[in-house]
Design a protein around this motif. Structure first.
Motif: not given
Lengths: 340, 161
Positions: B58, B41-44, B38, B25, B60-61, B22, B46
């Motif tokens: 984001l 790491d799944k978009g929840d 980080q 990373e 991370c995504l 990503t 911000g």
């Protein structure tokens, strides 16, 4: 820290290139639009493709343009933020505009696309978890296992369609333009779905949604979207309902459509309920009575299951509440309907 | 491995990283820009918010392989950009966050500030509702939202306290 599985990334610049790249590999490949659903799902090892075909360089898939016949073409890569802030779309198709505005939070709307929201994977609280979490439970039938944790002994996956824009597009009679190895096809969005939570679409994941076409609205078409969720942002719907009302010159409803989401594997059209509205007139008693009847019928026809977060009995109690509020909002030109 | 050519904070950076990494990373573990956090790491949450061509996104995504044509702004880029434009002291939004004590643990702050920067660039005089909506994709685990909103109001006014 959640790491993605290893894959190669392809960056095609045309639809045809993207289709060729999807097929020119023996293993699994996946199309990547905004990445807001596929990337977390890959991090959870729900998908482990060897190749990702990223669609961001395909110009044809962007843009929102009115066609000569008054219909609207929305490129599948138009972001949800683009859709939500598009002035003409907001006036002509309020339910879609409102649904796009209520998807998740600002960053995810900047990234997530309308095409991606249509093609969103179904969701279940036993499925959208890390590999470790799922392994502790012996997995489920949607991925890596055989059991259903929602319905004991169930033989069919009931993961829920959770895409806010899908019911809005259903009420609007949208057509979807797909590309595949043999060319292009167009299908009404109502024909897309099947009642299988493992894959709730009748097209394969190797087919590419290129654009969404919306028919020209009638002279006085109104609409609204209502969304139940825990917080005012980020959350997927606990229940969603889209409304379309078509009024004639006298202000009488001559056509209507309702469609719910976040129940079962496919968006749930409420045709009998919609029929009760025809012939009534907003502002008069006939409409007020019909709204009560529609809300009661919706509560009978929509049965939330313990498949997604949120107490399902509470979600069921909210069906009639949100149906009623969304109907009134549509009639009054208001909306969206949500609790914050 | 793939060599990514990224435009980060006004510089063009060539960096080799695994193809499936990503943007977050690559920023944190290859370029050393650890200001983008980080979190989930799944978009929840911000916490990894960066600006892509000025738009809150984001990291991370986002795959590094899909953002090579975008101008990336991380929290580390704000002060140098402010100084390069002839400004003095800290970036005005960072300064406002500092003056309002708009942090407790500070983990959400880079994302909050970048969301606020994007809002103020588009809308220099936002209402309190617009501020709340614009920051609604950034979670503060310490629940220090009140001072965060006050900081955005202060930055919008451009006043020194």
């Amino acid at each position: 820290m959640l790491r993605l599985p290893k894959f190669e990334v392809k960056n095609p610049s045309t639809v045809e290139e993207a289709i060729a790249m999807m097929h020119a590999i023996d293993g699994e490949a996946r199309f990547l639009a905004g990445g807001t659903d596929l990337n977390p799902n890959m991090k959870h090892r729900l998908f482990t493709p060897e190749r990702v075909v990223a669609l961001g360089g395909i110009e044809e898939m962007f843009g929102i343009t009115q066609q000569e016949d008054g219909s609207m073409r929305i490129g599948a890569m138009a972001t949800l933020a683009n859709v939500a802030s598009h002035a003409e779309l907001g006036l002509a198709y309020p339910a879609l505009s409102q649904a796009a505005l209520l998807v998740s939070g600002p960053q995810l709307r900047n990234m997530g696309t309308l095409g991606g929201n249509v093609m969103l994977d179904t969701r279940c609280q036993w499925y959208n978890q890390t590999y470790f979490w799922r392994s502790a439970l012996g997995f489920c039938m949607k991925k890596d296992g055989t059991k259903c944790h929602v319905i004991e002994g169930g033989s069919k996956c009931v993961a829920a369609a959770s895409n806010d824009t899908a019911p809005a597009l259903m009420t609007l009679g949208a057509e979807l333009e797909f590309a595949n190895a043999t060319g292009r096809t167009r299908m009404p969005i109502a024909d897309l779905w099947q009642a299988d939570g493992i894959w709730n679409k009748k097209v394969a994941h190797t087919e590419l949604l290129v654009a969404i076409h919306l028919p020209k609205p009638s002279a006085d078409q109104r609409g609204a979207y209502g969304k139940l969720r825990d917080r005012g942002s980020i959350d997927f719907p606990l229940f969603g309902i889209a409304i379309r009302l078509d009024l004639d010159a006298q202000g009488t409803i001559f056509d209507a459509a309702l469609c719910a989401v976040a129940l079962q594997a496919r968006p749930w059209p409420l045709k009998k309920a919609a029929a009760l509205l025809c012939g009534t007139k907003p502002g008069e008693e006939s409409f007020t009575e019909a709204v009560e009847q529609v809300a009661a019928l919706a509560a009978k026809q929509c049965r939330p299951m313990p498949n997604i977060p949120g107490d399902h009995e509470y979600r069921h109690a909210m069906v009639s509440v949100y149906t009623k509020r969304a109907l009134l909002a549509a009639a009054n030109g208001d909306g969206p309907v949500h609790h914050v | 491995m793939r060599v990514f050519r990224l435009q980060v904070n006004g510089d063009t950076v060539e960096v080799a990283a695994p193809e499936h990494w990503t943007l977050l990373e690559v920023l944190r573990y290859k370029i050393g820009l650890t200001g983008s956090k980080q979190g989930c790491d799944k978009g929840d949450c911000g916490a990894c918010t960066v600006l892509l061509d000025g738009v809150p996104t984001l990291a991370c995504l986002s795959l590094a392989a899909t953002v090579e044509t975008s101008a990336i702004t991380t929290i580390e880029g704000l002060l140098p950009a402010h100084r390069a434009n002839g400004g003095e002291g800290a970036d005005p939004v960072q300064d406002a966050f500092d003056r309002c004590g708009a942090l407790q643990c500070g983990f959400c702050q880079p994302g909050m500030i970048l969301s606020a920067k994007a809002l103020l660039a588009k809308n220099p005089n936002p209402t309190s509702q617009e501020i709340k909506q614009s920051l609604s994709g950034n979670l503060c685990r310490c629940t220090g939202y009140t001072q965060i909103y006050e900081a955005v109001v202060l930055a919008a006014k451009g006043e020194q306290v």
